[in-house]
Design a protein around this motif. Sequence first.
Motif, short mmCIF file in Angstrom:
data_model
loop_
_atom_site.label_atom_id
_atom_site.label_comp_id
_atom_site.label_asym_id
_atom_site.label_seq_id
_atom_site.Cartn_x
_atom_site.Cartn_y
_atom_site.Cartn_z
N LEU A 184 44.64 14.72 4.52
CA LEU A 184 44.77 13.33 4.09
C LEU A 184 46.19 12.81 4.30
O LEU A 184 46.39 11.63 4.57
CB LEU A 184 44.38 13.20 2.62
N PRO A 188 38.84 13.29 7.58
CA PRO A 188 38.85 11.81 7.61
C PRO A 188 38.61 11.26 9.01
O PRO A 188 37.88 10.27 9.18
CB PRO A 188 40.25 11.47 7.08
N ALA A 195 36.15 7.13 3.54
CA ALA A 195 36.31 8.37 4.29
C ALA A 195 37.03 9.42 3.46
O ALA A 195 36.67 10.61 3.47
CB ALA A 195 37.07 8.10 5.59
N ASN A 196 38.07 9.00 2.72
CA ASN A 196 38.80 9.94 1.86
C ASN A 196 37.92 10.46 0.72
O ASN A 196 38.00 11.63 0.34
CB ASN A 196 40.05 9.28 1.29
N THR A 211 35.69 12.97 2.08
CA THR A 211 36.48 14.18 2.31
C THR A 211 36.61 14.97 1.01
O THR A 211 36.53 16.20 1.00
CB THR A 211 37.87 13.82 2.86
#
Length: 512
Positions: A52, A298, A312-313, A316
């Motif tokens: 990240l 990501p 997306a995070n 993740t």
Amino acid sequence: MPTIKQTAPIRPPTGVDASQTRPPNVKYVYGLTAFVSLGALLFGYDQGVMGLIVADRRWRNLMNPANSWVTGAVVSLYDIGCFLGAMSIGLLADRCGRERSLSLASIVFIIGAIIQAASYDVPTITVGRIVLGWGVGLCSGGVPLYIAEIAPPKIRGRIIAIEQMVLCFGELVAFWLNYGFNYLTIDSWWRIPLAIQVLPAAILGIGCWYYVPPSPRWLVAQDRLECALEVLTRLHGTEAAEAEMQDIRRQDQFEKVVTEATWADMFRTPVLRVTLLGMGIQFFQQITGTNSILYYTPSLFEKGGITNPKTANLCTGGVGIVLFVSAWIPIFFFDRLGRRTWLMFGTVGMACAMIGITVLQWHAENNPGDSGNYAIIAFPYLFYLSFNVSWGVGSWTYAAEIFPLSMRAKGNALSTMTLWIACYIVAQVSPPIADAIGWGLYIIYSCICVVAFMFVKFAMVETKGRTLEEMSRIFGIEGRLVQRSGIDVDDAADLKKGVEVVMHDEGRGEMK
């Protein structure tokens, strides 16, 4: 003269008579495993923390990496440090002891973490990554080596699965700390999760120096027989300790007669086959793509059509949850089936996951904005479910248990070094290959999974439920070493019997 290795006598606890029969203490085995697995937590945390960070705009604006190759280098040069650490464990674990090597690893790790957290440019953070990787490499080789040597044979897979669960917990913590700190408005939010690693590293270093006992097999190799027997008794109880001590001492003396256990011996027959198996299983553990997904999750979701960075995070972070939850499965079930069975089963699931990612990234490329693109979230989860019940625990267990006693530290070092070479290759080439051929990257990984399946099916030998001292016979090493040394087969048999008789006659009180 001061020495790093532990030299103090190891005696029964206060109030315990040395002649008193003691029962097995499985809780003590689990407790030691959980504690030294802090090294695996450091390993897992740092595996998960950078994904990240390098994807964050604020980090990129500060570091200003020139292109995807530079970003890949920041992530992947850590693996070069890990390679150096894994190479070092073969020397340190034999000379200093397994547990003291982990203390040294903690010191190196702390230095690297501080350099990383204080960096302001790509060269500085890259140096920090390499130094920190050195510490992680020492831990990645040293932790499974230590816990394999203290574990009872019937639950060795479970014990190493606990290490894998702690590793996955580290990845889970890294994912969610990153996700939380990412909401801070300060540009240097990423320094906090990088600096937090210092605390568990310090706890591990102090604990391994003062409280964790040496491996009983290392103590035997040091001719500290009474200390070895005491550690075995604390772990497995009096009755099992006596029998194990006979086997370990017999194998140790036998190997000292028939081989010098040099690095060159690792690449000569008959040990070469075991070396290639250990290196091969760790190579396939990485080259099948696990860290390609972990480091760049990501980006994987973005190319799969999930364009909102926060979403997306969040997805993740879900990978971290799947990693941690699925890591509990082998703790309860891994020792019920053979190593080969789990590995083949998991490889099929991993290949299916890679095919699913391929199809859905292709779909997103041709159908941007389609709600069906969100189906890609399931396939990294499927990959890690399959990976955790198979290669995640199986490769570490197998590589730590197959080598003869006198060569185990060196063999584990070579296997772990191979893992980090593969990890470096995957981390470095994944971004540019993905840029060049997009979803074609995952076709490559699915094909590699097929090759890994064939390796397991046709090359591996089953080791489930075997003692560490049986491995030489299983792989045909014992007889070949006797032939190579020029010792008569009958003389070699007499040598083993002689060791047993001497130990029986000496008794506990006479061991030194």
